[in-house]
Design an enzyme around this catalytic site. Sequence first.
Site, PDB file in Angstrom:
ATOM      1  N   ASP A  12       0.873  -1.181   0.000  1.00  0.00           N
ATOM      2  CA  ASP A  12       0.000   0.000   0.000  1.00  0.00           C
ATOM      3  C   ASP A  12       0.903   1.221   0.000  1.00  0.00           C
ATOM      4  O   ASP A  12       2.117   1.118   0.238  1.00  0.00           O
ATOM      5  CB  ASP A  12      -0.899   0.014   1.251  1.00  0.00           C
ATOM      6  CG  ASP A  12      -1.839   1.223   1.285  1.00  0.00           C
ATOM      7  OD1 ASP A  12      -2.351   1.607   0.215  1.00  0.00           O
ATOM      8  OD2 ASP A  12      -2.060   1.794   2.373  1.00  0.00           O
ATOM      9  N   SER A  13       0.289   2.380  -0.223  1.00  0.00           N
ATOM     10  CA  SER A  13       1.076   3.605  -0.154  1.00  0.00           C
ATOM     11  C   SER A  13       1.455   3.952   1.289  1.00  0.00           C
ATOM     12  O   SER A  13       2.357   4.749   1.504  1.00  0.00           O
ATOM     13  CB  SER A  13       0.284   4.759  -0.774  1.00  0.00           C
ATOM     14  OG  SER A  13      -0.969   4.858  -0.128  1.00  0.00           O
ATOM     15  N   CYS A  75      -4.251  -1.631  -1.873  1.00  0.00           N
ATOM     16  CA  CYS A  75      -4.436  -0.205  -2.132  1.00  0.00           C
ATOM     17  C   CYS A  75      -5.445  -0.115  -3.269  1.00  0.00           C
ATOM     18  O   CYS A  75      -5.191  -0.627  -4.370  1.00  0.00           O
ATOM     19  CB  CYS A  75      -3.104   0.421  -2.535  1.00  0.00           C
ATOM     20  SG  CYS A  75      -3.228   2.134  -3.072  1.00  0.00           S
ATOM     21  N   GLU A 152      -3.153   8.958   8.229  1.00  0.00           N
ATOM     22  CA  GLU A 152      -1.694   8.888   8.336  1.00  0.00           C
ATOM     23  C   GLU A 152      -1.190   9.754   9.502  1.00  0.00           C
ATOM     24  O   GLU A 152      -0.119   9.519  10.045  1.00  0.00           O
ATOM     25  CB  GLU A 152      -1.027   9.315   7.022  1.00  0.00           C
ATOM     26  CG  GLU A 152      -1.206   8.310   5.885  1.00  0.00           C
ATOM     27  CD  GLU A 152      -0.344   7.041   6.038  1.00  0.00           C
ATOM     28  OE1 GLU A 152       0.732   7.099   6.637  1.00  0.00           O
ATOM     29  OE2 GLU A 152      -0.795   5.980   5.558  1.00  0.00           O
ATOM     30  N   CYS A 190     -11.137   2.480  -0.029  1.00  0.00           N
ATOM     31  CA  CYS A 190      -9.747   2.870   0.224  1.00  0.00           C
ATOM     32  C   CYS A 190      -9.341   2.125   1.478  1.00  0.00           C
ATOM     33  O   CYS A 190     -10.087   2.112   2.462  1.00  0.00           O
ATOM     34  CB  CYS A 190      -9.654   4.388   0.445  1.00  0.00           C
ATOM     35  SG  CYS A 190      -8.035   4.938   1.032  1.00  0.00           S
ATOM     36  N   HIS A 192      -7.363   2.781   3.704  1.00  0.00           N
ATOM     37  CA  HIS A 192      -7.179   3.592   4.905  1.00  0.00           C
ATOM     38  C   HIS A 192      -8.495   3.775   5.671  1.00  0.00           C
ATOM     39  O   HIS A 192      -8.482   4.046   6.868  1.00  0.00           O
ATOM     40  CB  HIS A 192      -6.649   4.981   4.532  1.00  0.00           C
ATOM     41  CG  HIS A 192      -5.172   5.021   4.272  1.00  0.00           C
ATOM     42  ND1 HIS A 192      -4.588   4.405   3.190  1.00  0.00           N
ATOM     43  CD2 HIS A 192      -4.158   5.612   4.971  1.00  0.00           C
ATOM     44  CE1 HIS A 192      -3.281   4.626   3.223  1.00  0.00           C
ATOM     45  NE2 HIS A 192      -3.002   5.344   4.293  1.00  0.00           N
TER      46      HIS A 192
HETATM   47  N1  DGL Z   1      -4.880   3.267   0.780  1.00  0.00           N
HETATM   48  C1  DGL Z   1      -4.938   3.729  -0.576  1.00  0.00           C
HETATM   49  C2  DGL Z   1      -6.180   3.217  -1.280  1.00  0.00           C
HETATM   50  O1  DGL Z   1      -6.725   2.193  -0.894  1.00  0.00           O
HETATM   51  C3  DGL Z   1      -4.838   5.201  -0.801  1.00  0.00           C
HETATM   52  C4  DGL Z   1      -3.935   6.010  -0.023  1.00  0.00           C
HETATM   53  C5  DGL Z   1      -3.294   7.092  -0.866  1.00  0.00           C
HETATM   54  O2  DGL Z   1      -3.975   7.996  -1.379  1.00  0.00           O
HETATM   55  O3  DGL Z   1      -2.086   6.991  -1.020  1.00  0.00           O
HETATM   56  O4  DGL Z   1      -6.613   3.808  -2.238  1.00  0.00           O
END
Ligand code: DGL
Length: 275
Positions: A12-13, A75, A152, A190, A192
Amino acid sequence: MTPRVPTIGVFDSGVGGLTVLGALLTQASAADYLYLGDTARLPYGSKSRATVARYAVSSARFLVAQGAEALVIACNTASALALDALRAAVDVPVIGVIETGATAALQSSETGDVMVIATAATVESHAYSAACRERGLRAIEKACPLLVPLVEEGWIEHPVTREIVGIYLDDLLSHAAAAGMTADTLVLGCTHYPLLRGVIDATLRERDSGPAVRVIDSAQVTAEQVVVRLALESSAQREPAVRFYATDSVEKFRTLGTRFLGRTIDGVELIDLGG
Ligand code: DGL
């Protein structure tokens, strides 16, 4: 003799993909894991398809070079924008989270109307609308670009986060109603966002808008898919080994990640994947 287990790379990012790793560790324990948070280049969700694909491919290649025999793209943004590029770039099975999220929505929705919240890039790609349409569902999507930075930052129960989640969901609910939809399912598009699940659930309860809205996070469904796709021994009781990598502050990743994963993250290796 103990059978050899595969090593799966999860990417993931940032820390969001730990929601998927957490589900994998309990539901797909017949594997060992490598987790990469590309924190130096986060957020992906505000970037173009070409940039997201470049970042995702370099992350995937790194994990394969470390021994990953399959990849879980934990992600949504990378899954929506770069799945084809990833599959072309590496020679191991690649599992994304969009298809699994849409499948979970199909299992949940009785009205056939689904709401999706995601990053701007995921929404602009309309990957969820397409995946939902293929399953006979109608989807309305809403970009929530402020949520990833709040997660984050660790602002999970913060009043600012509650306020922003309220604004986004009010907007989404009124657009769904204006489109004549009776949405009964909200997909957290997402990885997150499950970390904000408490605030999201509370906001939906307060709004009491028509049918009770079921909230879907694709982590559980993704873990189930991994077991099936990789033919893992699902009943194995073992503690998977996990190695963590981050491209920016390992201390921040360790502290936030330990909180989000619900278990101690000891060693995090700092790596440099370039710009
Ligand atoms: N967790 C990432 C997702 O599922 C996005 C986070 C980011 O924007 O880097 O899209």
